[in-house]
Motif scaffolding. Structure first.
Motif, PDB file in Angstrom:
ATOM      1  N   UNK A  26       7.707  -7.825 -33.633  1.00 39.29           N
ATOM      2  CA  UNK A  26       7.613  -9.282 -33.661  1.00 39.29           C
ATOM      3  C   UNK A  26       7.939  -9.741 -35.071  1.00 39.29           C
ATOM      4  N   UNK A  27       8.689 -10.834 -35.205  1.00 33.20           N
ATOM      5  CA  UNK A  27       8.989 -11.431 -36.506  1.00 33.20           C
ATOM      6  C   UNK A  27       8.367 -12.814 -36.562  1.00 33.20           C
ATOM      7  N   UNK A  28       7.663 -13.121 -37.658  1.00 32.23           N
ATOM      8  CA  UNK A  28       7.014 -14.423 -37.754  1.00 32.23           C
ATOM      9  C   UNK A  28       7.970 -15.455 -38.368  1.00 32.23           C
ATOM     10  N   UNK A  29       7.490 -16.688 -38.517  1.00 27.16           N
ATOM     11  CA  UNK A  29       8.356 -17.778 -38.949  1.00 27.16           C
ATOM     12  C   UNK A  29       8.805 -17.642 -40.399  1.00 27.16           C
ATOM     13  N   UNK A  30       8.107 -16.814 -41.176  1.00 24.24           N
ATOM     14  CA  UNK A  30       8.536 -16.565 -42.551  1.00 24.24           C
ATOM     15  C   UNK A  30       9.418 -15.329 -42.683  1.00 24.24           C
ATOM     16  N   UNK A  67       2.237 -16.215 -36.815  1.00 23.48           N
ATOM     17  CA  UNK A  67       2.972 -17.167 -35.989  1.00 23.48           C
ATOM     18  C   UNK A  67       4.311 -16.546 -35.613  1.00 23.48           C
ATOM     19  N   UNK A  68       4.397 -16.011 -34.400  1.00 25.85           N
ATOM     20  CA  UNK A  68       5.602 -15.311 -33.954  1.00 25.85           C
ATOM     21  C   UNK A  68       6.753 -16.287 -33.748  1.00 25.85           C
ATOM     22  N   UNK A  69       7.945 -15.853 -34.135  1.00 25.86           N
ATOM     23  CA  UNK A  69       9.152 -16.656 -33.933  1.00 25.86           C
ATOM     24  C   UNK A  69      10.162 -15.938 -33.047  1.00 25.86           C
ATOM     25  N   UNK A  70      10.332 -14.629 -33.260  1.00 27.82           N
ATOM     26  CA  UNK A  70      11.248 -13.837 -32.442  1.00 27.82           C
ATOM     27  C   UNK A  70      10.617 -12.472 -32.208  1.00 27.82           C
ATOM     28  N   UNK A 116      15.212 -11.977 -42.310  1.00 27.52           N
ATOM     29  CA  UNK A 116      15.653 -13.342 -42.567  1.00 27.52           C
ATOM     30  C   UNK A 116      15.548 -14.193 -41.302  1.00 27.52           C
ATOM     31  N   UNK A 117      14.875 -15.331 -41.424  1.00 25.94           N
ATOM     32  CA  UNK A 117      14.788 -16.284 -40.318  1.00 25.94           C
ATOM     33  C   UNK A 117      14.948 -17.695 -40.871  1.00 25.94           C
ATOM     34  N   UNK A 118      15.166 -18.616 -39.982  1.00 27.91           N
ATOM     35  CA  UNK A 118      15.265 -20.030 -40.347  1.00 27.91           C
ATOM     36  C   UNK A 118      14.078 -20.741 -39.714  1.00 27.91           C
ATOM     37  N   UNK A 119      12.946 -20.808 -40.422  1.00 27.68           N
ATOM     38  CA  UNK A 119      11.732 -21.333 -39.798  1.00 27.68           C
ATOM     39  C   UNK A 119      11.831 -22.822 -39.479  1.00 27.68           C
ATOM     40  N   UNK A 120      11.315 -23.189 -38.310  1.00 26.17           N
ATOM     41  CA  UNK A 120      11.243 -24.600 -37.933  1.00 26.17           C
ATOM     42  C   UNK A 120      10.096 -25.255 -38.691  1.00 26.17           C
ATOM     43  N   UNK A 121       8.962 -24.589 -38.696  1.00 30.80           N
ATOM     44  CA  UNK A 121       7.812 -25.017 -39.482  1.00 30.80           C
ATOM     45  C   UNK A 121       7.190 -23.775 -40.095  1.00 30.80           C
ATOM     46  N   UNK A 122       6.404 -23.935 -41.113  1.00 26.58           N
ATOM     47  CA  UNK A 122       5.741 -22.800 -41.755  1.00 26.58           C
ATOM     48  C   UNK A 122       4.553 -22.341 -40.924  1.00 26.58           C
ATOM     49  N   UNK A 123       4.060 -21.145 -41.248  1.00 24.18           N
ATOM     50  CA  UNK A 123       2.879 -20.629 -40.549  1.00 24.18           C
ATOM     51  C   UNK A 123       1.691 -21.558 -40.738  1.00 24.18           C
ATOM     52  N   UNK A 124       1.478 -22.004 -41.972  1.00 24.87           N
ATOM     53  CA  UNK A 124       0.311 -22.844 -42.245  1.00 24.87           C
ATOM     54  C   UNK A 124       0.404 -24.177 -41.509  1.00 24.87           C
ATOM     55  N   UNK A 125       1.623 -24.737 -41.406  1.00 19.31           N
ATOM     56  CA  UNK A 125       1.789 -25.985 -40.664  1.00 19.31           C
ATOM     57  C   UNK A 125       1.492 -25.783 -39.181  1.00 19.31           C
ATOM     58  N   UNK A 126       1.994 -24.688 -38.619  1.00 19.96           N
ATOM     59  CA  UNK A 126       1.752 -24.422 -37.203  1.00 19.96           C
ATOM     60  C   UNK A 126       0.275 -24.219 -36.930  1.00 19.96           C
TER      61      UNK A 126
END
Length: 411
Positions: free
Chosen positions: A45-49, A36-39, A8-18
């Motif tokens: 590595x966890x992506x934005x989704x 698109x790595x977020x954390x 579970x993450x709280x994405x700022x923007x989606x992968x496709x947007x980035x």
């Protein structure tokens, strides 16, 4: 091993947007996987989704000790509250201990701190030329350096001048003269290329970008003997191969070879910031005088605090031993796949180059399929993949990654 690759993450923007923004606003000098790595934590590595990936690249060895290693992050956090940058116009309390401890780790006397790996290589080239002119007596402007075919030492104009990769060179001339290229692993060709103008031999002890090419036994020792007998500096680029990656502090250690100069980077920054260095004895690095070379950020207090922590960690031997043990396991699993889509496996420690039957697709195709199954790796030169996970990875995680790789080979 069962792995949950969602989180579970709280994405700022989606992968496709980035990815769209990168395509629109960032120079197209990379062709990354659509991740698109977020954390990140440890080897994951966890992506934005919220999808998780086992990192089997480790930032090209920059993340040897895992993402956000607690000891390194603690050193960074402490230093951020004290002092981050002074330039080299005056001293900081971090620079002296860092240089002393890194020199001791390398068995040398002196450190030239820089920032990136390419800067370290450029610095070593300058030092070698200065040494050749002032100490060896090569006429000014005539110094030559011998390098190996298939090399990768960075992408500056001077460095690509002695690359044989057309992608790195095409369109970037005119090139810097003073380099001779000979086949990697061929000591006789190296000897034939050395003459009275030669000031240095610059090689990777194991060639990384070329596909993790391990030299034949005896090669590095022969180069060392050749350099000693001809009064030529031996410079070993350990930017990817050094600092625990291959199961020893330096890849050169596998052959009991000590160069005149080490170039270091990547893992020296602990996966946090760029830190690099040239390390050698005072009779070589001592040719530099005030004003002849420098860097505003080189050896800055924050970098020195991180570098000192990395040196302390390596001083225990724990990371080298762990890389050796886990590397044996990794290579064992990879060798089981030879004949089942894999045609060759090379490397030492937690560093492996894997050639795949090209009928199964390009290396980039296979890396995309691996990413879909939660494993991040990187291709190079056609259908060759590289596996270089952080040294914090476990045997169960290696097994899981190899299971995903086997599945990709059979789809």
């Amino acid at each position: 091993m069962t792995v949950d690759i969602t989180h579970s993450v709280d994405p700022i923007i989606s992968s496709s947007e980035h990815i769209g923004m990168v395509d629109d606003f960032a120079a197209h000098n990379y062709s990354p996987l659509p991740v698109v790595a977020a954390t990140a934590e440890g080897a994951w590595i966890t992506d934005v989704e919220g999808r998780r990936y086992l990192d089997c690249l480790a930032g090209y060895s920059a993340i040897n000790f895992g993402h956000r290693n607690r000891e390194i992050i603690a050193a960074v956090t402490d230093q951020l509250g004290r002092l981050t940058l002074t330039s080299r116009a005056f001293h900081s309390d971090r620079l002296g201990p860092f240089c002393r401890d890194l020199a001791a780790l390398c068995g040398k006397e002196m450190v030239l701190p820089m920032n990136t790996g390419a800067e370290a290589v450029e610095s070593a080239i300058k030092v070698a030329r200065k040494w050749g002119t002032e100490v060896k007596g090569v006429p000014a402007g005539q110094a030559s350096i011998v390098v190996a075919a298939g090399n990768f030492h960075g992408r500056t104009t001077t460095i690509v001048s002695f690359s044989d990769d057309p992608v790195a060179r095409t369109g970037f001339g005119p090139f810097t003269p003073g380099f001779r290229i000979v086949p990697f692993g061929d000591a006789e060709a190296m000897a034939a290329a050395i003459d009275d103008t030669t000031v240095a031999v610059l090689i990777e002890p194991i060639q990384g970008e070329a596909g993790i090419i391990v030299p034949p036994d005896g090669y590095l020792a022969a180069v060392r003997e050749l350099c000693t007998s001809t009064n030529v500096l031996m410079i070993c680029d350990e930017i990817q191969s050094g600092l625990g990656r291959t199961g020893t502090t330096f890849a050169c250690d596998h052959w009991d070879v000590v160069p005149d100069l080490y170039t270091l980077g990547k893992a020296l920054g602990g996966g946090v910031l760029p830190v690099s260095a040239v390390v050698g004895d005072s009779n070589v690095l001592g040719v530099l005088r005030p004003g002849e070379h420098g860097s505003t950020f080189g050896g800055n207090p924050l970098a020195a605090a991180v570098g000192s922590t990395v040196v302390h960690m390596l001083g225990t031997g724990y990371w080298q031993d762990r890389a050796a043990t886990l590397g044996t396991h990794l290579h064992g699993r990879l060798h089981e796949l030879i004949g089942g889509g894999v045609t060759a496996v090379r490397g030492l420690g937690l560093w492996a180059g894997v050639d795949v039957d090209p009928t199964l697709g390009t290396g980039k195709d296979l890396c995309k399929k691996l990413a879909e199954r939660g494993v991040l790796a990187k291709d190079t030169h056609g259908s060759t993949l590289r596996f270089a996970p952080p040294i914090v990875i476990t045997t169960d995680e290696i097994d899981w990654a190899m299971d995903q790789f086997a599945a990709v080979l059979h789809t």
